[in-house]
Design a protein around this motif. Structure first.
Motif, short mmCIF file in Angstrom:
data_model
loop_
_atom_site.label_atom_id
_atom_site.label_comp_id
_atom_site.label_asym_id
_atom_site.label_seq_id
_atom_site.Cartn_x
_atom_site.Cartn_y
_atom_site.Cartn_z
N ILE A 142 -78.35 -18.69 -8.39
CA ILE A 142 -77.83 -18.50 -7.03
C ILE A 142 -76.85 -17.33 -6.97
N LYS A 143 -76.07 -17.12 -8.04
CA LYS A 143 -75.06 -16.05 -8.01
C LYS A 143 -75.68 -14.68 -8.21
N THR A 144 -76.65 -14.55 -9.12
CA THR A 144 -77.12 -13.24 -9.54
C THR A 144 -78.52 -12.90 -9.05
N LEU A 145 -79.45 -13.85 -9.13
CA LEU A 145 -80.85 -13.54 -8.90
C LEU A 145 -81.32 -13.86 -7.49
N TYR A 146 -80.48 -14.48 -6.69
CA TYR A 146 -80.94 -14.99 -5.40
C TYR A 146 -80.43 -14.07 -4.29
N PHE A 147 -81.34 -13.65 -3.39
CA PHE A 147 -80.97 -12.67 -2.37
C PHE A 147 -80.95 -13.25 -0.95
N GLY A 148 -81.52 -14.42 -0.75
CA GLY A 148 -81.59 -14.97 0.60
C GLY A 148 -80.38 -15.79 0.97
N ARG A 149 -79.21 -15.21 0.87
CA ARG A 149 -77.99 -15.99 1.04
C ARG A 149 -77.79 -16.49 2.47
N HIS A 150 -78.49 -15.88 3.40
CA HIS A 150 -78.32 -16.30 4.79
C HIS A 150 -79.01 -17.63 5.07
N SER A 151 -79.88 -18.09 4.15
CA SER A 151 -80.69 -19.28 4.41
C SER A 151 -80.06 -20.52 3.77
N THR A 152 -79.46 -21.35 4.60
CA THR A 152 -78.88 -22.61 4.11
C THR A 152 -79.96 -23.52 3.55
N ASP A 153 -81.13 -23.55 4.20
CA ASP A 153 -82.22 -24.41 3.74
C ASP A 153 -82.61 -24.11 2.31
N ARG A 154 -82.74 -22.83 2.00
CA ARG A 154 -83.18 -22.45 0.65
C ARG A 154 -82.10 -22.75 -0.38
N GLU A 155 -80.85 -22.51 -0.02
CA GLU A 155 -79.77 -22.78 -0.99
C GLU A 155 -79.68 -24.28 -1.30
N VAL A 156 -79.75 -25.10 -0.27
CA VAL A 156 -79.69 -26.55 -0.49
C VAL A 156 -80.91 -27.01 -1.29
N ALA A 157 -82.08 -26.45 -0.98
CA ALA A 157 -83.30 -26.83 -1.70
C ALA A 157 -83.19 -26.45 -3.17
N ILE A 158 -82.67 -25.26 -3.46
CA ILE A 158 -82.52 -24.84 -4.86
C ILE A 158 -81.58 -25.78 -5.61
N MET A 159 -80.46 -26.14 -4.99
CA MET A 159 -79.50 -27.02 -5.67
C MET A 159 -80.12 -28.40 -5.95
N ILE A 160 -80.83 -28.95 -4.96
CA ILE A 160 -81.43 -30.28 -5.16
C ILE A 160 -82.54 -30.21 -6.20
N LEU A 161 -83.39 -29.19 -6.13
CA LEU A 161 -84.52 -29.09 -7.05
C LEU A 161 -84.07 -28.79 -8.47
N MET A 162 -83.00 -28.00 -8.63
CA MET A 162 -82.50 -27.73 -9.99
C MET A 162 -81.91 -28.99 -10.61
N ALA A 163 -81.23 -29.79 -9.79
CA ALA A 163 -80.70 -31.06 -10.29
C ALA A 163 -81.85 -31.99 -10.70
N TYR A 164 -82.88 -32.03 -9.86
CA TYR A 164 -84.04 -32.88 -10.18
C TYR A 164 -84.78 -32.35 -11.40
N LEU A 165 -84.81 -31.03 -11.56
CA LEU A 165 -85.45 -30.43 -12.73
C LEU A 165 -84.78 -30.89 -14.02
N SER A 166 -83.45 -30.99 -14.00
CA SER A 166 -82.75 -31.43 -15.22
C SER A 166 -83.18 -32.84 -15.61
N TYR A 167 -83.36 -33.71 -14.59
CA TYR A 167 -83.83 -35.08 -14.87
C TYR A 167 -85.25 -35.07 -15.42
N MET A 168 -86.13 -34.28 -14.82
CA MET A 168 -87.53 -34.23 -15.26
C MET A 168 -87.64 -33.68 -16.67
N LEU A 169 -86.84 -32.67 -17.00
CA LEU A 169 -86.85 -32.12 -18.36
C LEU A 169 -86.38 -33.17 -19.37
#
Length: 441
Positions: A142-169
């Motif tokens: 989110i800090k370095t590689l992500y460019f769509g900072r204006h989109s709240t939907d995408r930021e929230v989705a990335i945070m939720i999916l990354m958290a879920y990814l840790s569980y799946m891994l």
């Protein structure tokens, strides 16, 4: 994600003592008692692995009832110990159960104990590191590689999916998902949360709080409906006395196993304290002991994992263990849970002095209604200078001096190396659409 990190890590030594070492002691006591009693009863064929699994199943506490009653403003030390131990205990019991499941315990020799301890430590440490790594990756993305900072939907989705990814891994690599998610949430609240826009911060805080609330309701509904499943009760209907005896023995072992580590470990913890105001007094020890008597969803899940095949119970011994687990969970939640508030009111009568209400700190993703650990903010200025916030001596945290020293060194390392790379408070990237810090931290 909403744990107050400063309070958690300030009590970290005592929490780990109760949550990790205490769970192992409780598991040993319950397993030993089960071997002594159940082998003399006619409940089917259970081997040594089953008895050890029973210890792990009933070592998992559920302290939700006590946390609802405890006042985190009046007793921040007690509240943080009960909550912290509950989280670490859940993770430890699941890791312990997985470690037991992965061993062939039909032929026990002395070397298996070392292998078991090694496997337990491996699961514990690798699950923790995976969670930390997933949290750091989400912050970096989110800090370095992500460019769509204006989109709240995408930021929230990335945070939720990354958290879920840790569980799946964690599940993919046969590690402890609950431990991985826990540390991933702590890291994400420390770094990732500060890298998103202001609207995304508010949204994620409410989203995670709502999801956790709904998930908890669903778990209680499931346990209640599962208790009404008639099929498994038919196996024990011919000998209700045996089922009641097994449940009673398990409840007694839970009481003994809990007392076997709370009071001795509290005594050891108090030896490190100089001021009597810093020690865990006997009344607080009794509340900590009582808080861990409830059994909940983790016990149910582990029991089904161990004693059912293809979703059904075919063996009488397994059916007795499933029904006994449900009985213990319902009895402990209803009876012990209802007695919790009168007990706490009796041991800790409310004081007349009014405490200040919890102030909302926009720089920490706390719970919307109740902060989970203590009532102090995660202020970082006092850690850099080394000066503690003035507070009543009766509410001073355990092992203040060493943890403060470690915390200060960590803060320096964090500011020098970690935050410039992963972001965080005061290190937010200044690009169009990025959040701007309103407070001069």
């Amino acid at each position: 994600f909403q744990v107050k990190k400063k309070q958690f890590f300030r009590n970290f030594i005592t929490i780990m003592l109760f949550g990790a070492i205490g769970t192992l002691i409780s598991c040993a006591v319950i397993s030993f008692g089960a071997i002594q009693f159940f082998r003399k009863m006619d409940i089917g064929s259970l081997d040594i692995g089953d008895f050890l699994a029973i210890g792990a199943i009933f070592a998992a506490t559920d302290s939700v009832c006590t946390l609802q009653v405890l006042n985190q403003d009046e007793t921040p030390l007690l509240y943080s110990l009960v909550f912290g131990e509950g989280v670490v205990n859940d993770a430890t019991s699941v890791v312990l159960f997985n470690a037991i499941q992965s061993f062939d315990l039909t032929s026990v020799d002395p070397s298996i104990a070392l292998h078991f301890i090694g496997n337990f430590l491996y699961l514990f440490l690798t699950s923790t590191m995976l969670g930390v790594l997933a949290g750091l990756v989400s912050a970096y993305i989110i800090k370095t590689l992500y460019f769509g900072r204006h989109s709240t939907d995408r930021e929230v989705a990335i945070m939720i999916l990354m958290a879920y990814l840790s569980y799946m891994l964690a599940e993919l690599f046969y590690l402890s998902g609950i431990l991985t998610v826990f540390f991933c949430g702590i890291v994400m609240s420390h770094y990732t949360w500060h890298n998103v826009t202001e609207s995304s911060r508010i949204t994620t805080k409410h989203t995670f709080a709502t999801l956790s609330f709904v998930a908890e309701i669903f778990i209680f509904l499931y346990v209640g409906m599962d208790a009404l499943d008639i099929e498994k009760w038919r196996f024990v209907s011919d000998s209700p006395g045996t089922s009641i005896a097994v449940s009673s023995i398990l409840l007694g072992l839970i009481l003994i196993g809990r007392a076997a580590f709370v009071f001795p470990l509290s005594f050891l913890s108090n030896l490190a304290k100089k001021s009597p105001n810093e020690k865990i007094d006997l009344r607080q020890q009794v509340i900590i002991w009582w808080a861990g008597l409830m059994r909940g969803a983790v016990s149910i899940a582990l029991a089904y994992n161990k004693f059912t095949s293809s979703g059904h119970t075919h063996l009488r011994g397994n059916a007795i263990m499933i029904t006994s687990t449900i009985t213990v969970v319902l009895f402990s939640t209803m009876v012990f849970g209802l007695m919790t508030q009168p007990l706490i009111r009796f041991l800790l009568p409310p004081t007349n002095q009014s405490t200040s209400a919890v102030s909302s700190d926009p720089n920490t993703p706390k719970s919307v209604t109740v902060p989970l650990l203590g009532h102090q903010q995660d202020s970082e200025v006092d850690d850099i200078t080394g000066h503690d916030v003035p507070r009543p001596s009766s509410l001073r945290m355990l092992l203040t001096t060493p943890t403060h020293t470690v915390h200060r060194y960590w803060r320096k390392f964090d500011d020098t190396f970690m935050r410039p790379v992963f972001g965080g408070r005061g290190f937010v990237p200044f690009v169009p659409g990025s959040p701007t810090e309103r407070s001069p931290h």
